[in-house]
Design a protein around this motif. Structure first.
Motif, PDB file in Angstrom:
ATOM      1  N   SER A  68     -35.490  42.381  24.839  1.00  0.00           N
ATOM      2  CA  SER A  68     -34.849  42.899  26.104  1.00  0.00           C
ATOM      3  C   SER A  68     -33.255  42.790  25.743  1.00  0.00           C
ATOM      4  CB  SER A  68     -35.129  42.028  27.167  1.00  0.00           C
ATOM      5  OG  SER A  68     -36.422  41.814  27.414  1.00  0.00           O
ATOM      6  N   LEU A  86     -40.691  47.010  29.768  1.00  0.00           N
ATOM      7  CA  LEU A  86     -40.310  45.717  29.371  1.00  0.00           C
ATOM      8  C   LEU A  86     -40.782  44.720  30.778  1.00  0.00           C
ATOM      9  CD1 LEU A  86     -37.004  45.852  27.633  1.00  0.00           C
ATOM     10  CD2 LEU A  86     -39.228  45.023  26.704  1.00  0.00           C
ATOM     11  N   LYS A 110     -40.044  38.664  23.378  1.00  0.00           N
ATOM     12  CA  LYS A 110     -39.507  39.697  24.509  1.00  0.00           C
ATOM     13  C   LYS A 110     -37.980  39.317  24.781  1.00  0.00           C
ATOM     14  CE  LYS A 110     -40.467  40.641  29.395  1.00  0.00           C
ATOM     15  NZ  LYS A 110     -41.420  40.359  30.530  1.00  0.00           N
TER      16      LYS A 110
END
Length: 663
Positions: A345, A327, A341
């Motif tokens: 996450s 990530l 993202k």
């Protein structure tokens, strides 16, 4: 009563040496290694399947495929509950039991097909895809049962072959789909079904052939005893565990759609290696742990659970670091247009936290299952599943799909805390008593169902007649206790407080402390004084059936009543010499006379081990405030005799004179 599960890794009682830290024996390395090779391959294939479908399928189809994998995992867990426990305990050694197991295995496989097909349809899959998902789940059910059979027969190589063949077929099928450009959901389902069916057919043909006679001449009845003794509780435990662990999958998929579930299943994909390693090693070592428990080596079983916990923690660390690295530096690998993202996450962080909580209870769960504590685990799971479903639904409505994961996390934290408490209680039981826990819980279950006569209730427990000269004191739940306190007159309430919550918490806390301390001191306090109690893992206990002093006074003359009062005073002094006492002095209800004519303490939840508490109770002459003297002991002559004996012998000076110096 917290008898530690931690052991010196170099040795345990009984003269059985264990390797020092970092020194696992070669045969143990081979045993773990062969299992982890197969599990690692399956984990890698499932990870690759999830990632491949994540890249090429729509969010909705990816969610449906992930939901099908959740259903297949549920089928494998149900197979373990129904057939894994009987096989791991060698309960199917006779022909009738084996035939019955195979009959039920075939029937359950068919049920898995229809159930999973129906759920897939509800989730939004096409008829073809739903049917193939049902076939895949049924095949995985049968594959899981064959794996347990292999473990029970110590055929680890056959289990390994099943994993490798499954992985090879799925890998070959996915490669063919990619090369041909056939990226449709039903084809993915067909590949999974081929892998599950083919692996069992090749690796466990004898297991499959054994079902044919059972299908020709079905035998269902021999399984009844296994069901009543073990599998009904393991099944309830699996179902409730599934609801508590994967409630988000059903709630989000059915109410928010398969596309919303796709984001959450991406996080589940990242922790799949941890799940598979933890489950496989746990299944493999359960039968060994039960063998250790049966021969009284509970410390060895505890050490085994700790070792599994450390292995799981290592896998968790490796997975978490890998995910964080990807990530941070290569986010495009885990992020697509419809999965940003930040969301990925956040989901990953929540999932790894959930898995950390589950790993923390590895050793306790193994010990409890090895001890046969299936019923209390199932009851905890039932409570947790209700909480999980409620929280997941509420947080889904308030926060969206990601919020549903917080419901899983919160319920898992509560479940882990309760499991840890159960494990501490089981660890404190005598070695010989651990395997007897299931019989005790079975009797308590009948009491729960009101099939046994209720003898009465106190603040902490309800009493049921076990019809064998013993009684079961079942712990009252918070709601029952609260209602009882509300109904009681202020004079009768134990704290005489307007704060109902404070009274409930005080009663439950003091009861738990008393029972834990009595269990810890069971070698120092003669069991006969307490009615030869057996402490159960949920805070209940069994005890000899006696005549309460209340009933004794009603059925005997004044002379006998005076003798019993004198015996009670002597009993109080005896308890002080042993370092315990009942500060309430509610003698007519908390004490009784056993078959030998001796005084017994029957309410163990009100015992105190504090000298200061006893001194304060004696100084205030608590017996003058109790119903035992004010309303139950109605004869004036007996009342006068009781007050004279207590005033003369139950004094602060007598406490100091009799209480052990260490107290």
């Amino acid at each position: 009563m917290e008898k530690s599960l931690a052991l010196n890794p170099s040795s345990v009682p009984g003269g059985i040496a264990f390797p020092a830290a970092g020194g696992i024996r070669p045969e143990k390395l081979f045993r773990y290694g062969t299992s982890l090779v197969g599990t690692g391959m399956v984990s890698a294939i499932h990870f690759g399947l999830s990632y491949f479908s994540f890249r090429v399928l729509s969010a909705s189809d990816f969610g449906l495929l992930s939901f099908a994998i959740v259903l297949s995992a549920l089928c494998m867990s149900v197979a373990g509950a129904l057939f894994g426990a009987p096989l791991s305990t060698h309960a199917a050694n006779d022909d009738a039991s084996r035939a019955s197991l195979y009959t039920w295995s075939a029937a359950a496989t068919c049920a898995a097909f229809f159930a999973c097909s129906g759920l897939s349809l509800i989730a939004g899959a096409s008829l073809l895809a739903a049917g193939l998902f049902g076939l895949y789940s049924a095949a995985m059910f049968l594959r899981a049962t064959s794996r347990f059979s292999g473990y029970a027969q110590n055929a680890v190589n056959a289990v390994l072959a099943s994993d490798l063949i499954y992985s090879a077929i799925v890998l070959a099928g996915l490669s063919a789909l990619f090369c041909a450009g056939l990226l449709e959901l039903p084809l993915f389902a067909a590949v999974l079904f081929a892998g599950a069916a083919g692996s069992t057919l090749v690796a466990a043909p004898d297991f499959l052939w054994a079902h044919i006679p059972a299908l020709c001449r079905p035998q269902f009845s021999a399984y009844r005893q296994l069901w009543r003794r073990t599998t009904r509780w393991t099944l309830l435990g699996v179902v409730t565990s599934e609801l508590s662990s994967n409630a988000y999958a059903y709630v989000v998929t059915f109410f928010a759609g398969a596309g919303a579930f796709g984001l959450l299943s991406l996080g589940a994909m990242l922790v799949r290696p941890i799940n598979l390693v933890s489950k496989t090693l746990g299944d493999m070592e359960l039968s060994k742990a039960r063998t250790m428990i049966s021969r009284g080596a509970k410390d060895e079983a505890a050490f085994l659970g700790k070792r599994l916990g450390f292995i799981n923690a290592g896998v968790w660390m490796a997975s978490a670091l890998t995910t964080a690295f990807l990530l941070a530096f290569f986010p495009e690998i885990l992020v697509r247009d419809h999965f940003d993202k930040l969301s990925v996450s956040l989901v990953a962080a929540i999932w790894f936290t959930i898995m950390l909580v589950r790993i923390a209870r590895t050793s306790q769960s193994l010990l409890l299952q090895a001890c046969g504590a299936f019923e209390p685990l199932a009851r905890l799971g039932l409570t947790t599943s209700i909480i999980s479903l409620t929280l997941s639904g509420a947080l889904l409505w308030l926060m969206g799909p990601v919020g549903a994961l917080f419901g899983i996390l919160l319920s898992d934290i509560g479940f882990a805390a309760r499991v840890a408490k159960l494990a501490r209680i089981y660890a404190s039981l005598p070695e010989a008593g651990c395997m007897e826990g299931q019989e005790h819980f079975g009797r308590r279950t009948r009491a729960n169902r009101m099939l046994l006569k209720s003898l009465g209730k106190g603040w902490q427990h309800r009493t049921f007649d076990l019809e064998n000269g013993r009684v079961c004191k079942r712990t009252r739940n918070v709601i029952s206790l609260g209602l009882e306190l509300l109904r009681a007159k202020p004079f009768d309430r134990p704290l005489q407080s307007s704060n109902l919550i404070a009274e409930i918490l005080h009663l439950r806390r003091s009861t738990r402390h008393s029972l834990e301390e009595l269990s810890r001191r069971r070698d120092d306090i003669p069991a006969a004084l307490l009615g030869n109690p057996v402490y159960l893992a949920d805070g209940s206990y069994e005890q000899d059936k006696v005549v309460t002093l209340r009933s004794y006074f009603d059925s005997h003359d004044i002379a006998e009543g005076k003798k019993v009062i004198d015996a009670y005073v002597a009993f109080v002094l005896t308890g002080w010499r042993l370092g315990f006492g009942d500060p309430g002095f509610d003698f007519a209800l908390n004490n009784g006379v056993n078959s030998a004519g001796n005084i017994v303490q029957i309410d163990l939840g009100e015992i105190s081990f504090s000298k200061d508490v006893i001194v304060e109770a004696v100084r205030k002459q608590h017996w003058l405030l109790q119903n035992s003297l004010a309303r139950i002991l109605t004869n004036p002559e007996l009342k006068r005799h009781f007050e004279e004996q207590m005033a003369a012998k139950i004094t602060v000076a007598a406490v100091h004179e009799n209480w052990p110096a260490a107290g």
